[in-house]
Design a protein around this motif. Structure first.
Motif, PDB file in Angstrom:
ATOM      1  N   ARG A 259       0.650  -1.278   0.475  1.00  0.00           N
ATOM      2  CA  ARG A 259      -0.073   0.351   0.295  1.00  0.00           C
ATOM      3  C   ARG A 259       0.303   1.272  -0.032  1.00  0.00           C
ATOM      4  NH1 ARG A 259      -2.971  -3.173   4.128  1.00  0.00           N
ATOM      5  NH2 ARG A 259      -5.072  -4.238   2.952  1.00  0.00           N
ATOM      6  N   ALA A 340      -3.482   0.065  -4.652  1.00  0.00           N
ATOM      7  CA  ALA A 340      -2.347  -1.292  -3.753  1.00  0.00           C
ATOM      8  C   ALA A 340      -2.009  -1.626  -4.846  1.00  0.00           C
ATOM      9  CB  ALA A 340      -2.884  -1.525  -2.746  1.00  0.00           C
ATOM     10  N   ALA A 386      -6.735   1.262  -3.238  1.00  0.00           N
ATOM     11  CA  ALA A 386      -6.965   0.504  -2.348  1.00  0.00           C
ATOM     12  C   ALA A 386      -8.225  -0.106  -1.544  1.00  0.00           C
ATOM     13  CB  ALA A 386      -6.093   1.195  -1.177  1.00  0.00           C
ATOM     14  N   THR A 389      -7.930  -4.115  -1.441  1.00  0.00           N
ATOM     15  CA  THR A 389      -6.462  -5.171  -0.915  1.00  0.00           C
ATOM     16  C   THR A 389      -6.905  -6.560  -0.947  1.00  0.00           C
ATOM     17  OG1 THR A 389      -5.416  -3.005  -0.817  1.00  0.00           O
ATOM     18  CG2 THR A 389      -4.356  -5.137   0.047  1.00  0.00           C
TER      19      THR A 389
END
Ligand code: ASP
Ligand code: MG
Length: 405
Positions: A259, A340, A386, A389
């Motif tokens: 990240r 990410a 993100a 993820t």
């Protein structure tokens, strides 16, 4: 009988009770007839405190004095472990970097090991003594103390194993091996019995921080067999070895995520020779590392260039490109830190087709949009939003058949 380097990380030597536990482990190996040299880290948290003190006195501290300060953490644990071993009847003595010597270059704070003088330590091991070596440190050409960069005692251990021609370098840490992915995200993650150097490097560089990356590079170069295992359990760990030591190579060894990346798009750049150089050369000159890059085909004489970089470098990268706005002639910059990078890694990809296809299909099945794709010989990476993820890592872990039964 084997010759071993045993390395204990900060959590394994975090207090006296744990140091006694380490001593017992070392004593066990000695009793089994192995020749043992030990490398220790500083007690967990100790190095952070030392670094903090330097920064508090002066943000622009003298790097040579910083090394003098931060190297002390390992001197403490080396001496304490020697005492703990002597207490249970094992012949042991501590060594700090300059005494061996572990000769490094002069880059204080991030020095590289040039040479380790192994003969005396080998002689002592053969005579039944256990050398306890302070990790993380060496001595520079100016004969001052150097340190190898954070996490550097892994590299000390591998370099020592090479210099002592050890059969194996056992790295004791707080995880009991290398997993197919982060077990905190995927409960069905599996511990790998073996992994290749190359896979380990790719996994480390995309965020699976088990070993310092440089230590893996060095192990690969010097062909040091490394085992990652826990000092808190007796379970066998993961062996990091050469590819031909692994019989049945799976297509994918592991899935990593990071990240730490951000995405920057330079919109409507004139599409002509030299424009990529005009964007990326100044970034390189500013010391900014660019990771994934995509450029699409244009219809109207302009193109969009998207690339990723470390989040912490985003403000600097923006500043560099903004200063070049008129000379490059792009329309606008768009940044996104809410991304990410997910990577699947495996040397088996060299001989199996369809790895990328499986990845894209698994992500599509979860409705996850792919923003950027990059591949290497043994890795496929995608950039996604993100918030997906964990979903992505789980889906891929299942798709490649990595889930524990
Ligand atoms: N004590 C050093 C650090 O915390 C070196 C190491 O533990 O590997 O970075
Ligand atoms: Mg470490």
């Amino acid at each position: 009988m084997a010759r071993l380097v045993m390395k204990f990380g900060g959590t394994s030597v975090a207090d006296l009770e744990r140091i006694r536990n380490v001593a017992a482990r070392v004593a066990q190996a000695v009793a089994a007839g192995d020749e043992v040299a030990v490398v220790v880290s500083a007690m967990a948290g100790a190095t952070n405190q030392l670094v903090g003190w330097c920064q508090e006195l002066s943000p622009l501290y003298d790097a040579r004095e910083y090394d003098t300060v931060v190297a002390t953490g390992e001197q403490v644990t080396a001496g304490l472990l020697a005492i703990a071993l002597q207490t249970i009847g094992v012949d042991a003595r501590s060594w700090v970097g300059w005494q061996i010597p572990i000769a490094t270059d002069g880059q204080h704070g991030k020095a590289r090991i040039d040479h380790i003088e192994g003969a005396e330590l080998i002689r002592r091991m053969q005579a039944g003594q256990v050398p306890i070596v302070a990790g993380f440190q060496g001595v520079g050409p100016d004969r001052r103390i150097t340190t190898l960069g954070r996490g550097g005692s892994d590299t000390s251990a591998v370099a020592l194993a090479a210099a002592l021609q050890a059969d194996r370098c056992d790295i004791y840490t707080d995880v009991d091996g290398v997993y197919t992915t982060d077990p905190r995200i995927v409960a069905k993650a599996r511990k790998l019995s073996h992994i290749t150097y190359e896979e380990m490097l790719e996994l480390a560089s995309v965020g699976a921080k088990v070993l310092q990356t440089r230590s893996v590079e060095l192990a690969m170069k010097e062909r040091v067999r490394v085992q990652v295992l826990s000092s808190f359990s007796d379970a066998p760990g993961t062996l990091v070895v050469d590819e031909d030591e692994i019989m049945e190579q799976e297509m994918v060894a592991g899935i990593a995520y990071s990240r730490d990346e951000a995405k920057l798009t330079v919109r409507r750049v004139p599409d002509r020779p030299g424009v990529a150089a005009a964007v990326f050369f100044p970034l390189a000159e500013a010391g900014i590392n660019v990771d994934m890059i995509v450029q699409n085909v244009s219809e109207d004489g302009t193109t969009d260039m998207t690339f990723t970089l470390n989040k912490t470098e985003l403000p600097r990268a923006r500043a560099v490109l903004e200063s070049l706005h008129d000379s490059i002639g792009y329309a606008e910059l768009a940044a996104d830190s809410n991304v990410a990078k997910i990577s699947v890694v495996g040397v088996g990809m060299r001989s199996h087709a369809g790895v990328a296809g499986t990845m894209f299909k698994a992500l599509a099945g979860r409705g996850i949009n792919i923003q950027v794709i990059s591949t290497s010989e043994i890795k496929v990476s995608v950039l996604i939003a993100a918030e997906y993820t964990e979903l992505a890592v789980r889906a891929l872990h299942t798709a490649y058949g990595l889930d524990v039964a």
